[in-house]
Design an enzyme around this catalytic site. Structure first.
Site, PDB file in Angstrom:
ATOM      1  N   GLU A   1      42.985 -20.969   7.756  1.00 47.20           N
ATOM      2  CA  GLU A   1      44.077 -20.756   6.810  1.00 47.20           C
ATOM      3  C   GLU A   1      43.825 -21.551   5.533  1.00 47.20           C
ATOM      4  OE1 GLU A   1      48.689 -20.424   7.640  1.00 47.20           O
ATOM      5  OE2 GLU A   1      48.057 -22.531   7.737  1.00 47.20           O
TER       6      GLU A   1
ATOM      7  N   ASP B   1      60.550 -18.099   1.025  1.00 42.26           N
ATOM      8  CA  ASP B   1      59.421 -17.519   0.292  1.00 42.26           C
ATOM      9  C   ASP B   1      58.266 -17.203   1.231  1.00 42.26           C
ATOM     10  OD1 ASP B   1      58.304 -19.996   0.879  1.00 42.26           O
ATOM     11  OD2 ASP B   1      58.132 -20.649  -1.202  1.00 42.26           O
TER      12      ASP B   1
ATOM     13  N   GLU C   1      57.724 -19.763   3.912  1.00 46.30           N
ATOM     14  CA  GLU C   1      58.874 -20.126   4.747  1.00 46.30           C
ATOM     15  C   GLU C   1      59.561 -21.401   4.259  1.00 46.30           C
ATOM     16  OE1 GLU C   1      56.873 -17.307   7.735  1.00 46.30           O
ATOM     17  OE2 GLU C   1      56.022 -19.129   6.902  1.00 46.30           O
TER      18      GLU C   1
ATOM     19  N   TRP D   1      62.748 -20.125  13.778  1.00 43.51           N
ATOM     20  CA  TRP D   1      61.846 -19.907  12.642  1.00 43.51           C
ATOM     21  C   TRP D   1      62.678 -19.702  11.391  1.00 43.51           C
ATOM     22  CZ3 TRP D   1      57.031 -21.260  12.947  1.00 43.51           C
ATOM     23  CH2 TRP D   1      56.154 -20.952  11.897  1.00 43.51           C
TER      24      TRP D   1
END
Length: 376
Positions: A328, A169, A172, A119
């Site tokens: 989302e 940020d 990502e 990640w």
């Protein structure tokens, strides 16, 4: 003055009840708020950033037990990394390079472990966001911050050490940059905890020092054409920038800089109530994010533009699935529609539900007095 008929107001309040129920349903027994319980890339993970804002919505709703459990989880999760952070700080003070895998992550498994999937992990905004969230919750409900002191000290020490470093940020992305919304989260968290009476004087003084330096840096290098920018030295805007005003207080509500920033975000990114992340966004084609509409609405409400804030709240309410879940983002007005399919092939359909969307709905509904039905 904003007016709204009783039927519409009751519908908005019913959706607040549903949002609370969705968050409660998916809160892990550990106390963690999972980002999204079913989305392939998020499943099994919790973020301090997402969770901090979800906790704010639940705190406003009055579910103290749920929010306490979340902060307990963060406290345990960060407290367990005290020795690891001390090693990092020792290496840094000796002028040695800190291995990336030693830095504290941006997301954790629901039982508080490091993830095993790759990640984009180095992000400082979540640590500032959680500090702001836990202090705000304790202040609202009379909680004792000493309950979470170990985790607070870890978050403070990490944020103070790495606030000025380039990092990923909120989205990502762009770890080579220093992002204005990230710096604002650090300022908001450090200023909140410095005045909360839970830190020793040395840490409190360091919080004030770092917050002052971060604010000065943004004002010197993160402003263009009279508004805040996506990152230092840029001139573009980002949908997260309203958070620099409310809740993080980097910029004063109603100031020329605040007003110009909200105007720029609305002009570039607000499409009929749905707010995009940024103009170059290709993630799922660059759709409209419910939580960003709530951030813009929260700020409009704070500066007295309640009709504009209500327009955004009602747009968010209109994006709910038949099951009462909030995604989302939605694809009604994609910035780069040709990019959507590659993300669907990679990760499946858009994350639904996203608990952060539900949490931000609760925040904006509370700002506008829509958490409860209107009396007959």
């Amino acid at each position: 003055m904003t007016t709204i008929d009783h039927h519409r107001a009751d519908d908005l309040a019913a959706l607040a009840r549903r949002s609370h129920a969705v968050i409660r349903q998916h809160q892990h027994p550990s106390g963690a708020y999972p980002a999204s319980p079913t989305f392939s890339a998020y499943r099994g993970y919790a973020w301090l950033r997402d969770g901090g804002f979800t906790a704010e919505g639940m705190s406003r709703y009055g579910d103290v037990a749920s929010v306490d459990a979340f902060h307990d989880w963060v406290d345990r999760t960060l407290g367990a990394r005290r020795d690891r952070l001390d090693e990092v700080l020792s290496l840094r003070s000796a002028g040695r390079e800190v291995p990336g895998d030693l830095l504290l992550p941006t997301r954790f498994t629901l039982d508080g472990a490091d993830g095993t999937d790759e990640w984009w992990d180095f992000q400082t905004d979540g640590y500032g966001t959680w500090l702001w969230s836990v202090v705000t919750h304790a202040r609202r409900h009379g909680g004792d911050l000493r309950r979470w002191r170990r985790g607070i000290e870890v978050a403070v020490d990490f944020a103070c050490a790495f606030w000025a470093e380039p990092c990923y940020d909120w989205w990502e992305e762009h770890d080579e940059q220093r992002h204005v919304s990230t710096l604002a989260a650090v300022v908001g968290g450090l200023e909140a905890v410095a005045e909360a009476g839970v830190l020793d004087e040395g840490r409190a003084a360091r919080c004030r020092e770092v917050a002052s330096a971060a604010r000065a840096l943004v004002l010197a290098e993160g402003v263009a054409d009279g508004h805040l920018t996506k990152w230092l030295g840029d001139n573009a805007v980002d949908g997260s920038l309203p958070a620099c005003i409310v809740p993080f207080g980097l910029v004063e509500v109603g100031s020329p800089l605040a007003r110009a920033t909200l105007t720029a975000v609305a002009s570039d990114l607000d499409a009929d109530g749905g707010v995009h992340r940024f103009l170059a966004d290709v993630f799922y084609g660059g759709g409209q994010w419910l939580l960003l509409s709530c951030f813009l609405g929260w700020n409009l409400a704070a500066q007295g533009e309640r009709d504009g804030a209500l327009r955004l709240l009602e747009w968010v309410a209109g994006q709910v699935t038949d099951d009462g879940e909030m995604p989302e983002q939605v694809g009604h007005d994609l910035l780069h529609p040709g990019s959507r399919d590659e993300w669907v092939e990679r990760w499946g359909e858009v994350a639904t539900p996203l608990l952060w969307s539900h949490g931000m709905y609760l925040v904006l509904a509370d700002e506008l007095g829509r958490l409860q039905e209107v009396p007959a």
